[in-house]
Write an enzyme that holds these catalytic residues in place. Structure first.
Site, PDB file in Angstrom:
ATOM      1  N   ASP A   1      82.428  34.978  50.487  1.00 46.21           N
ATOM      2  CA  ASP A   1      81.755  35.812  49.493  1.00 46.21           C
ATOM      3  C   ASP A   1      82.762  36.668  48.737  1.00 46.21           C
ATOM      4  O   ASP A   1      82.387  37.390  47.813  1.00 46.21           O
ATOM      5  CB  ASP A   1      80.732  36.729  50.170  1.00 46.21           C
ATOM      6  CG  ASP A   1      79.371  36.077  50.261  1.00 46.21           C
ATOM      7  OD1 ASP A   1      79.201  34.982  49.692  1.00 46.21           O
ATOM      8  OD2 ASP A   1      78.478  36.652  50.907  1.00 46.21           O
TER       9      ASP A   1
ATOM     10  N   ASP B   1      72.149  28.308  52.308  1.00 45.69           N
ATOM     11  CA  ASP B   1      72.740  29.511  52.895  1.00 45.69           C
ATOM     12  C   ASP B   1      72.252  29.715  54.336  1.00 45.69           C
ATOM     13  O   ASP B   1      71.290  29.066  54.787  1.00 45.69           O
ATOM     14  CB  ASP B   1      72.341  30.708  52.017  1.00 45.69           C
ATOM     15  CG  ASP B   1      73.414  31.774  51.939  1.00 45.69           C
ATOM     16  OD1 ASP B   1      74.206  31.867  52.893  1.00 45.69           O
ATOM     17  OD2 ASP B   1      73.428  32.529  50.955  1.00 45.69           O
TER      18      ASP B   1
HETATM   19  C1  DGJ Z   1      75.295  34.988  50.693  1.00 46.20           C
HETATM   20  C2  DGJ Z   1      76.079  34.006  49.892  1.00 46.20           C
HETATM   21  O1  DGJ Z   1      77.337  33.831  50.426  1.00 46.20           O
HETATM   22  C3  DGJ Z   1      76.118  34.464  48.444  1.00 46.20           C
HETATM   23  O2  DGJ Z   1      76.938  33.617  47.694  1.00 46.20           O
HETATM   24  C4  DGJ Z   1      74.719  34.480  47.924  1.00 46.20           C
HETATM   25  O3  DGJ Z   1      74.221  33.174  47.885  1.00 46.20           O
HETATM   26  C5  DGJ Z   1      73.856  35.376  48.783  1.00 46.20           C
HETATM   27  N1  DGJ Z   1      73.944  35.057  50.167  1.00 46.20           N
HETATM   28  C6  DGJ Z   1      72.422  35.281  48.347  1.00 46.20           C
HETATM   29  O4  DGJ Z   1      71.590  35.957  49.183  1.00 46.20           O
END
Ligand code: DGJ
Length: 712
Positions: free
Chosen positions: A515, A451
């Site tokens: 997301d 991430d």
């Molecule tokens: C942002 C990501 O896009 C999510 O899927 C998740 O992994 C969160 N961060 C975790 O902090």
């Protein structure tokens, strides 16, 4: 598909690279490499003399008397008044160059032209590589051959566009709504899309398009450029008052980021240039053929994935996660990914980033018991990292506060309570590599979700701009982890889809597309992201019934059909599902496994509907033997009969069996009688399907059906 050889045409100075219906011609007769033609293959009957005569312009009044061909470097010294490819200076000198060709190397598929300006103390080189798919890969370097440092501000790859390229399309977006297209006329001036956030960004123009007026998904001409780079970028379309139009792409260098000492070379990110005479789908097809032919492209069946983020967030508990693993296994999930929250001090997003060791407070026996359970349920195990970031509340920051990006003695503003670790410090790089490597060595982890949850601000390494160095470092880190752990796959995530680009596609195996797991939003995000990135690289999950990011409620049937057109997965607390939902998930999982071969290898076809109420998209096998389309009712149709939809791209002469399928439950309808094809299989020719199409049933908004086509 065998690439045609580069043809050295009669006068030895016009070179052609051709493949898959695309011709790319470079003339070096004027002493500079000039792209004189980039478009549909002109065929063997076209002679150099014809082309040269066809291409020659007149000379307007009030201009340089004998304007020269600007060539790829577009020097002002040639009388060119647009933006030069090279911008930079050496102590205020050498800012204006005139390069002359010193060497031309042509093979059957590539052309390299070296040029030099001895007075300016610079040499440049451009390489054009024609891939079998028709995508031209263009790389450039600039070397400082003079005394003293040369401060390079920009090295852009520019290509000329013909006059009938009249519109441009690029992408905007934000967190939860990535890559939304914007199409506009090309007018005099420069349309420039700049990224300055140190990652490709949610509004990134993965490829910039120029289009002829009539271009749509299947028709018209499309020229596109995309950068193989994940840092700061600039995509441009320039039209001069003369009418000359060009498309350009390059790295956006921050001040001082490319100061070249004597002898040093700057290598610009490669540009993938694609021409299609068959609309946007043709461009996508060429890009996919190129990407899929690379040795690093993921080639094994894309495992059905369960990511635990929206099921548990930071609430890590072996009992709960063990149950999740059991249910995931029952459903047929093949990869189980433990997301954020497993490492030291990470109970929420205020602490922990930087300390990549298992937190004994929540995992007293380490991750082993969970991993064993995951393996016992027949799944691979994947784990989340965010190695480029650090919380102030971490052992790493307490020990090395000097390892964050910062300028002017200021601490940059926090974003998601975190700072960016400057991987330009050898110690910082070694720390991340060492800790991640140790976890991968201790545990059987075959997959990393990596991430990157904040933008870079004041990304200064020891005071100087450091985005370029950081981008190279993360590529190096991924490659090194893969070298040390053969078979390891990496997902590139950045607050959802903030680092989805053609550069990262060479180092990562999957992108977290967004997301937003809301199926309606995903229809748009996936449609446009797939302009350049193939579905097998785009994570696409069934989210919870009640979307966590929009509050919308969608049927499982709709969520399941939407998630099918990507690297499919689930991100939902499946321990709370009903028996009926679990059964539907099982059926959908086995449907995905049956269809992923087609979905992840075929041609993507999108249909322009006459209104905005529906989307139609599908995947057609390259030999046209089968296809799978989705009809998606986005909003209620305007008329009592929703607009018919066409199914182009099949073999026009073949007959197909048409079958409606709903792998995870039926879509709601409101009608007295459904069109006959929805209740019993029918047959029709590929031509009839392309020209007459089918009448959709009257579906509830925010629902979808699948149409399977099988050649008889
Ligand atoms: C942002 C990501 O896009 C999510 O899927 C998740 O992994 C969160 N961060 C975790 O902090």
């Amino acid at each position: 598909m065998v690439p045609q050889p580069a043809v050295l045409l009669q006068n030895d100075s016009l070179l052609e690279l051709a493949a898959n219906g695309v011709s790319f011609q470079v003339d070096v007769s004027s002493g500079t490499p000039a792209v004189v033609y980039w478009g549909q293959d002109l065929g063997p009957a076209t002679r150099t003399e014809d082309l040269t005569l066809l291409m020659q312009d007149g000379v307007p009044q009030s201009n340089v008397d004998d304007p020269e061909v600007p060539g790829i470097w577009r020097e002002n010294a040639r009388g060119f008044l647009g933006r030069p490819a090279v911008l930079g200076h050496r102590d205020s000198q050498d800012w204006s160059q005139l390069f002359t060709v010193t060497n031309v190397d042509a093979t059957s598929t590539s052309l390299v032209v070296d040029s030099v300006d001895r007075a300016a103390g610079l040499s440049v080189s451009v390489s054009f590589e024609m891939t079998p798919s028709g995508v031209v890969l263009i790389s450039q370097t600039l070397t400082n051959t003079g005394p003293g440092s040369f401060d390079l501000n920009e090295l852009t790859t520019w290509l000329p566009l013909p006059d009938h390229a009249v519109e441009t399309m690029d992408f905007t977006g934000r967190w939860l709504k990535e890559r939304q297209p914007q199409r506009r006329p090309i007018q005099v001036g420069t349309w420039s899309r700049e990224v300055r956030e140190g990652r490709s960004s949610h509004d990134y123009t993965v490829v910039q398009l120029a289009l002829s007026a009539e271009a749509d998904y299947q028709n018209g001409s499309v020229w596109s450029t995309g950068l193989l780079w994940s840092g700061n970028t600039r995509h441009q379309v320039e039209r001069l008052a003369s009418g000359q139009t060009s498309i350009g792409a390059g790295e956006l260098l921050l001040p001082g980021e490319a100061v070249l000492p004597p002898g040093a070379t700057y290598t610009a990110p490669t540009v993938a240039a694609t021409f299609s005479a068959t609309g946007i789908d043709g461009m996508t097809d060429k890009l996919y053929r190129w990407l899929r032919a690379r040795p690093e492209h993921p080639s094994s069946p894309r495992p059905l994935t369960l990511n635990v983020w929206e099921a548990v967030y930071f609430d890590h508990d072996l009992v709960k996660l063990g149950e999740l693993a059991d249910v995931a296994g029952e459903i047929g999930v093949e990869r189980f990914v433990l997301d954020d929250g497993w490492f030291l001090g990470r109970r929420n997003d205020f602490a922990g980033l930087g300390d990549w060791v298992v937190d004994a407070a929540v995992w007293p026996d380490g991750l082993g018991p969970l991993i064993d359970r995951v393996h016992a349920a027949g799944m691979q195990f994947g784990l989340w990292f965010e190695g480029e970031m650090v919380n102030v509340d971490s052992d790493l920051y307490r020990t090395h506060p000097e390892w964050i990006f910062q300028a002017g003695g200021r601490i940059p503003p926090e974003s998601r309570h975190q700072q960016v670790l400057d991987l330009g410090h050898p110690g910082a790089y070694a720390h991340v590599l060492g800790q991640v490597d140790a976890i991968l060595t201790e545990y059987d982890v075959s997959y990393i979700k990596w991430d990157h949850n904040r933008v870079l601000t004041e990304a200064a390494h020891l005071g100087g701009a450091g985005v370029r160095r950081q981008t190279d470092a993360v590529y190096r880190l991924f490659d090194e982890l893969k070298r040390r752990h053969p078979g390891l796959e990496i997902e590139s995530c950045s607050s959802g889809g903030g680092r989805v680009d053609l550069g990262m596609a060479a180092h990562a195996d999957r992108f977290w597309t967004s997301d937003c797991n809301d199926a309606l939003e995903r229809q748009y995000i996936q449609r446009y992201t797939q302009f350049a990135i193939p579905p097998e690289m785009l994570g696409s999950h069934i989210g919870p019934t009640h979307s966590h990011t929009t509050g919308r409620v969608h049927s499982l049937a709709f969520r399941a059909i939407t998630a099918l057109f990507g690297h499919a997965g689930i991100e939902w607390d499946v321990t709370e599902t009903t028996d009926a939902e679990r059964l539907a998930l099982r059926e959908w999982a086995s449907y995905y496994k049956r269809k992923r071969g087609l979905l992840h290898s075929g041609r993507v076809v999108r249909v322009a509907q006459p209104d905005d109420a529906s989307f139609v998209h599908g995947v057609v096998a390259h030999d046209c033997s089968e296809a799978l389309f989705a009809y998606v009712q986005l909003t209620p149709a305007g008329g009592s009969h929703p607009a018919r939809f066409l199914l182009p791209g099949l073999d026009p002469d073949a007959h197909y069996r048409i079958r409606l399928v709903e792998p995870a439950g039926t879509a709601g309808t409101t009608q007295a009688q459904t069109p006959p094809w929805t209740t019993a299989d029918i047959e029709a020719s590929g031509l009839a399907l392309a020209l007459v199409g089918l009448r959709p049933p009257i579906l509830y908004p925010e629902s979808a059906i699948l149409i399977e086509l099988e050649r008889l």
